[in-house]
Every structure is written in structure tokens, then in C-alpha cells.
Design an enzyme around this catalytic site. Structure first.
Site, PDB file in Angstrom:
ATOM      1  N   SER A  95       0.864  -1.176   0.000  1.00  0.00           N
ATOM      2  CA  SER A  95       0.000   0.000   0.000  1.00  0.00           C
ATOM      3  C   SER A  95       0.906   1.233   0.000  1.00  0.00           C
ATOM      4  O   SER A  95       2.122   1.099  -0.055  1.00  0.00           O
ATOM      5  CB  SER A  95      -0.929  -0.022   1.202  1.00  0.00           C
ATOM      6  OG  SER A  95      -0.172  -0.207   2.358  1.00  0.00           O
ATOM      7  N   LYS A 131      -3.372   8.965  -9.103  1.00  0.00           N
ATOM      8  CA  LYS A 131      -3.776   7.800  -8.311  1.00  0.00           C
ATOM      9  C   LYS A 131      -5.193   7.438  -8.726  1.00  0.00           C
ATOM     10  O   LYS A 131      -6.145   8.161  -8.444  1.00  0.00           O
ATOM     11  CB  LYS A 131      -3.703   8.126  -6.818  1.00  0.00           C
ATOM     12  CG  LYS A 131      -3.982   6.915  -5.948  1.00  0.00           C
ATOM     13  CD  LYS A 131      -3.590   7.210  -4.508  1.00  0.00           C
ATOM     14  CE  LYS A 131      -3.686   5.965  -3.640  1.00  0.00           C
ATOM     15  NZ  LYS A 131      -5.034   5.440  -3.524  1.00  0.00           N
TER      16      LYS A 131
END
Ligand code: IVH
Length: 705
Positions: A95, A131
Site C-alpha cells: 500500500s 492515483k
């Protein structure tokens, strides 16, 4: 069920009515659990679901005996959808850490410079990529053929969704000139226009609309019938890799070129930047286009361009040091504060939680927000009944930003922070000097703390027992089946009773008991972390495990450290040897030491730990690289300025080879590595006769040259 029963307050129900209502609610809740967790297709909003749960709980509180047999299925939880095989990722799917402002971005770059020990004039190139707000997937190619695709799952184990991924046009079936094994990672997403069209079609067919493109993509990807997935317009942006038999490029930018060469889509807004200013300019430019882009994005990801630097930087916990997600500002909304509840955490901290009139913020229904602590409530002047502005950024818990005073009802009164714990023991709460939180002093006697500690004990980074989540712990605790960690390992004695429980079939109990058995053998570091000691996170737990080696040694040392020095030493100016050893571990200071001592001073601690020892096989801490490194098991101290690497890199490297890094020199130190301008530590090493190494000598030793 008669309509008037659905409206009655819990207090107005008699026991027969309560039974009827609870039974109906249990069925309804189980149905929505299955829609949400099993099918990715909720029929009601989170707020409506919470309301059902709250009503069940409120009635259950009045009629615990009936509630026990009727408790809604606790077996669903976040269990993976059945029907997909599990895939263990050959390299974990990481992550990203987040940055929320320019300062945090600058700090990210500065940290990289320090870690790599770069000169000020040396440029650090970073790639800025949008993103994408979708779902990550890993695609495995062997000899250029797409052989397997998986969801991220928990980062270690995902689900095999190969058939569904094959329906996506952006995912090539064959790659020319690819390494023998190549895993490509990227984001599956749905465009906004495709999402709108899908929802229209769903609605006109009498189906359920999706809340946002991300949910629609998730729902489409997790179809067991891949012909349904094929009809949904899913797309894929590639941006990263997992296992590869040969390095696919020297830089991230070069890797993106290769991806395009193989036929993947990469995001067109990606830029190579030479400075923090350029990153920020790109962030602003992408932010300005955000609303008009055909797909949802929630920030910009910055990645160190040089892959050899990425390797050196490595990762912390589950996120790489070489990348960060710069998130777009939180979305805000106005709503009414209905109540302020107090939650008690694992360590007794009382947290005020705002219960809100449900409101949609950035595509998600929000009905709870955190108010952090007492001071925050006072500073913001929040009162029950107020209209408040709330905000939500990414996956972070929503927050109350401020009160709109003009809308305050005349009858409202300031919020009084309770002086006793909300549990039935009503233990007095205290606030220590310098602390922002009030704490319940009940320790494990407090039911809230006991349950929170149990939840922590079974959580992912602790014992990680599959099928034993928050709901199950809560239910087992209420029934007295699990009141302390050791009870979990004795659950099998209740096998027959468990199989009788509502919502638990033969199979789910067998699975749970098998999962528990699997965890009877546990590493000391996980065991220490699982105990839930204040300030002892994963990293500190590892340090303790590495330094003490066994449970016995650690416990004995903590008890010894807690013994007040006698006579003149009582000033704590001169800690006893055990405490001195503890403080000598790099990164453990007095505050953590105090929490460790306090934990062992707690009445039940020794019993709980002894009870666990009976049930478990606790493995001494395994030095990461088995004895073949010359520094494995050695205690080292770095001092002075190192020339070829930063202090954190030196430390990370030493630890990865099994060395313990201490903060100060003592008789137990094996090596002191001195850089430029080393001061008193080098002198002390000399006085104690500890081996002193130059940076080159150290490097030669660890590199085996
Ligand atoms: S890089 C180690 N790049 O964000 C690299 N991730 O918060 C890990 N994501 O799980 C990911 N766009 O699902 C990367 N351009 C991008 C991304 C991206 C979206 C997602 C991805 C990841 C999550 C991490």
C-alpha cells in the site's frame, strides 16, 4: 410482523414482542451482510444498515437472554466471496503512505535524501502519476502468456479472478519479448460515462444502482459468472510489477515505456519531475483537470525514478519508502450532530464519537465521525443538535471540522465529558498531565478494554485468526466463551455448543477451529505485539523480541526493570541494569519503557501471559538471515556521519542481516561503527575495549568482501 412492532421503542416491547422483532431483524441483517460482503451489492446505505444494527443492539440490551440465541449471523464478516480460489502473491502487494500537503511532500523527498545520504546538489528524479480510484490487480505472465490474475486481497493473499480479467480489452493476452516470469500490477477501473450508463441499465431492469464507479468496478470484477463481467466496461492502467525474472528497466519512466511497448495502457498524465516544486506543479495541474477527467482519481502518486534507489530504500511495514500518495483535499458536507457517544479503546482511552444524520460525502454515506478527545470537543464547541461541517479524505475516519453556530438550536447545552467510564463498572476516568486523553483506570476489568484487547489480539498483524473478527469476539465475550486470550485456544472444548449457534454451521465452526489450531505456534514478536501494550506497535515488538530472544527472558527483564531502585537511586536518575538495557535498545525511550513496566505491573498480566504459554508454542525470535551473516545476533552502534549511506539505511541494512542496533555503547556492544566527527561514543567504545570499525570495514564485513 405487525407494523406497530417495527416502530415501538425497545422499552415498550414485552418479551414476546421482543423475540419477534429480534428474530425479524436478525434475518434482515444477515441478508444485508450477505449482499454487502458476499455479493458486493448492498441494497441499503451504510446508515440504514447501522440503524438496523443499532435497533437490534438496543433491544438485545434489554433482553439479553433471547438476543443470545438470535444474534444475527456472525459468520459472514469480511470473509472472501466463495467461489474464487485463493492466490498467494509471490511478492506482497504494497500500500502507499499518504501526504496531505506540500510540507509532507517536501519531507518525503528530504527523507529519501537522508536515507540515501545524497549531496544537496544531487537531483532526485520522481515520476508523478495520477492515483486511480479503482481496484488493484496483479497479472502473471509466463513466457509471455497471461496465466493468472488476482485481486489484491489483504496484500498477501488475493482471489483468483483470471477469467474475469481476461474479458478486459486493456489486458493483453500475449506479450512479445517479456521476461520468462513477469507480474504486471495496475488498477482496474470503470469510466464515469460507462458507470452512468450501467446504472441506467440496472435501474431500468429493476436492478440496484452502484454508489460510485469504484463500487461498480468491484462488483463487476467479483462476478462468479465472467459473462457478466464481459458486459461491463472495465479498463486497466498498468503502473507497477511484482515478481520478475529479470529487471524490466532501470527507471520507473523506462518501465512505463516498456509497458506501452507490450500493449498496456499507462496513464497519459504521468510526468517525470526533477524537484519537489515540479511535483507540486504537476499535482496542481492534475487537480485542475480532475473534474473533467473521464475516470475518478483521488490523488497523485510520486515514485523515485531510479529502480536501484528504490531497491535501497526498501519498505517500512507494508508501504515502500520510495513512493507516496499525495491526496486531494478532503470532501466536506453539512449535517446534524445527533449524539456524542464515548468509545473506550484498548488502552482505556475515551474517544468521543459523533453520531450524525447520515449524509453523502464524495460518494460515501457517513453517519459517524471522530471528535478525537476532550479538548477537541471543547475547542470546536460542538453540542448535540448542532449543524456541523464534516470531511472525509480517502479511507481516513471522517472528522468534524467545525460547527455552524448560526444554526444552533436555542435549547442546546455544552457537552459534558463524562468523569466515569461508560461501562457498567463506572470506573473513574483520569487525565494525566501532558496527555490529551482521559483514560478509564479499569484495565482488563473494564469490559470495553477487555474486548478491544481481544480484538487486537486476533487482528491481522497479531494472531491473524481467520474467521475470528470483531463481531465474533464480541459475541463470544458476551456469552462468556472468551474472556481472555487463552480462551480462544480452548474454544474447541465448546465445539458442540458452537455448532448449535445461530448462523454457525458445522463447516464454519470446523474452519474456525482449524484456523485457531494453525496459530498455536507463533513468533515471539507477534506474541508481544498481540498483547496490545500501549505504544508497542509491530516495530517495537520486533525490537523487543530480537533483543530478548525468548518470552522468559523478556518477561524477567520487564519485571526487573520495574523494580524501583532502592535508597538514593530512587530518583530514577540511575536506572537499574534491566532498565538500562531496555533503554539502550535504539528507539526505545523512557516513555515506552514506562508503558512496558506498567503493563507488567497490571494485576492480570502475568496470569494472562502464563495462561497463553500453556496453550501456545512461542517461537524464539528468528534472526532474519540464518547465522551465515557475520553480524547476525551482534549488537552494533553507529556513530558520526556515514559517507555512503544515511543512518536509517545503515540501520535497516544491519537489522536485515540479523544485527541489533543499539543507541549507546555498553559492555554488551559488539561493534561500534564510526563515521566522520564521531564523538563520545567512539571514546567510550575504546575505554570499554569494544571493537571499533570504520565505515569501509563495516561495509566489507557485511558485503563479505
Ligand atoms: S503504486 C508499491 N501507482 O493505490 C506500489 N498505486 O494506496 C504500490 N493506486 O493499492 C502501488 N493508482 O490500488 C500505485 N499510479 C498508481 C496508483 C496506485 C492507484 C492504488 C493501488 C494501491 C493503492 C495504494
Amino acid at each position: 410482523m405487525p407494523a406497530d412492532l417495527t416502530r415501538k421503542e425497545p422499552a415498550e416491547l414485552n418479551i414476546f414482542e421482543a423475540e419477534e422483532v429480534l428474530a425479524a431483524l436478525a434475518v434482515e441483517i444477515a441478508h444485508h451482510d450477505e449482499r454487502y460482503h458476499g455479493q458486493d451489492d448492498p441494497e441499503i446505505s451504510d446508515a440504514e444498515y447501522d440503524a438496523l444494527r443499532r435497533r437490534f443492539d438496543a433491544i438485545a440490551e434489554r433482553f439479553p437472554s433471547i438476543a443470545r440465541t438470535l444474534a444475527p449471523s456472525t459468520a459472514v464478516g469480511a470473509a472472501p466471496a466463495t467461489g474464487f480460489a485463493k492466490v498467494t502473491h509471490s511478492r506482497p502487494m504494497l500500500s502507499l503512505s499518504n501526504a496531505f500537503d506540500a510540507e509532507e511532500v517536501a519531507e518525503f523527498e528530504a527523507r529519501i535524501r537522508r536515507f540515501l545520504s545524497l549531496a544537496a546538489e544531487e537531483p532526485v528524479e520522481l515520476v508523478a502519476e495520477p492515483k486511480i480510484d479503482g481496484l488493484s490487480a496483479s497479472l502473471r505472465y509466463v513466457n509471455g502468456r497471461f496465466v493468472q490474475g488476482a485481486t489484491r486481497g489483504d496484500g498477501t493473499v488475493g482471489e483468483d479472478i483470471t477469467r474475469n480479467l481476461r474479458t478486459i480489452d486493456d489486458i493483453p493476452n500475449r506479450l512479445e519479448g517479456a521476461p520468462e516470469t513477469l507480474e504486471i500490477r495496475g488498477e482496474v477501473y470503470m469510466r464515469k460515462d460507462d458507470f452512468r450508463a450501467l446504472n441506467q441499465a440496472q435501474e431500468s431492469a429493476g436492478g440496484k444502482a452502484f454508489a460510485n464507479p469504484r463500487n461498480a468496478a468491484a462488483g463487476s470484477l467479483r462476478q462468479l459468472d465472467s459473462t457478466i463481467t464481459a458486459r461491463r466496461k472495465l479498463r486497466f492502467f498498468a503502473y507497477s510489477w511484482g515478481e520478475v525474472t529479470e529487471r524490466p528497466a532501470d527507471t520507473q519512466a523506462g518501465f512505463l515505456d516498456r509497458l506501452r511497448g507490450w500493449g498496456f495502457q499507462t496513464n497519459p498524465l504521468t510526468r517525470l519531475c526533477g524537484s519537489v516544486d515540479e511535483l507540486l506543479a504537476q499535482y496542481t495541474a492534475i487537480g485542475e483537470q480532475r473534474a473533467t477527467l473521464p475516470y475518478d482519481i483521488d490523488g497523485v502518486v510520486y515514485k523515485v525514478n531510479r529502480l536501484d534507489w528504490q531497491d535501497r530504500l526498501g519498505m517500512v511495514s507494508r508501504a515502500p519508502r520510495w513512493a507516496i500518495a499525495h491526496k486531494f483535499p478532503a470532501e466536506q458536507a453539512e449535517t446534524i450532530l445527533r449524539a456524542i457517544d464515548i468509545q473506550v479503546g484498548r488502552t482505556g482511552a475515551l474517544t468521543p464519537v459523533a453520531r450524525l444524520e447520515p449524509v453523502t460525502v464524495g460518494g460515501v454515506v457517513v453517519s459517524n465521525a471522530t471528535l478525537h478527545n476532550e479538548d477537541e470537543v471543547r475547542r470546536k464547541g460542538v453540542r448535540v443538535g448542532d449543524t456541523v461541517v464534516i470531511q472525509r479524505a480517502g479511507d481516513v475516519i471522517p472528522q468534524v471540522v467545525r460547527v455552524i453556530e448560526e444554526k444552533r438550536p436555542a435549547t442546546s447545552v455544552p457537552f459534558e465529558f463524562p468523569s466515569v467510564c461508560p461501562c457498567e463498572l463506572k470506573t473513574a476516568v483520569t487525565r494525566l498531565e501532558g496527555e490529551a486523553v482521559r483514560r478509564c483506570g479499569g484495565g482488563l476489568a473494564c469490559p470495553f478494554q477487555a474486548v478491544e484487547r481481544l480484538k487486537h489480539f486476533v487482528s491481522r498483524d497479531a494472531f491473524d485468526i481467520e474467521g475470528l473478527g470483531e463481531k465474533q469476539i464480541q459475541a463470544f465475550w458476551q456469552d462468556g466463551l472468551v474472556t481472555q486470550p487463552g480462551d480462544i485456544f480452548r474454544l474447541k472444548r465448546h465445539e458442540a455448543a458452537l455448532k448449535q449457534r445461530e448462523g454457525w454451521g458445522e463447516k464454519s465452526v470446523d474452519n474456525l477451529l482449524a484456523a485457531i489450531e494453525e496459530r498455536r505456534t507463533i513468533g515471539l514478536d507477534r506474541m508481544i505485539y498481540a498483547l496490545g501494550i500501549r505504544q508497542v506497535g509491530q516495530a517495537t515488538a520486533r525490537l523487543l523480541a530480537a533483543n530478548y530472544g525468548t518470552l522468559d527472558a523478556w518477561r524477567a527483564a520487564m519485571l526487573e526493570a520495574g523494580k524501583t531502585p532502592s535508597g538514593d537511586d530512587a530518583s530514577a536518575e540511575k536506572p537499574n541494569d534491566a532498565l538500562a538495557d531496555l533503554l539502550n535498545i535504539d528507539q526505545i525511550g523512557m516513555s515506552v519503557a514506562n508503558d512496558l513496566i506498567a503493563f507488567f505491573a497490571e494485576e492480570q498480566t502475568l496470569d494472562i501471559v502464563a495462561d497463553l504459554e500453556e496453550e501456545l508454542d512461542i517461537q524464539p525470535f528468528a534472526v532474519p538471515v540464518a547465522g551465515d551473516s557475520p553480524v547476525a545476533g551482534k549488537t552494533v552502534v553507529f556513530t558520526g556521519t556515514l559517507a555512503t549511506m544515511g543512518r536509517s539505511e545503515a540501520k535497516a541494512r544491519a537489522e536485515s542481516l540479523g544485527a541489533k542496533v543499539a543507541g549507546s555503547v555498553s559492555k554488551k556492544t559488539d561493534y561500534v561503527i564510526v563515521g566522520a566527527d564521531a564523538g563520545s561514543k567512539a571514546a567510550k567504545a575504546e575505554a570499554l575495549g569494544v571493537a571499533i570499525l570504520s565505515e569501509e570495514e563495516w561495509t566489507a564485513m557485511v558485503d563479505g568482501t
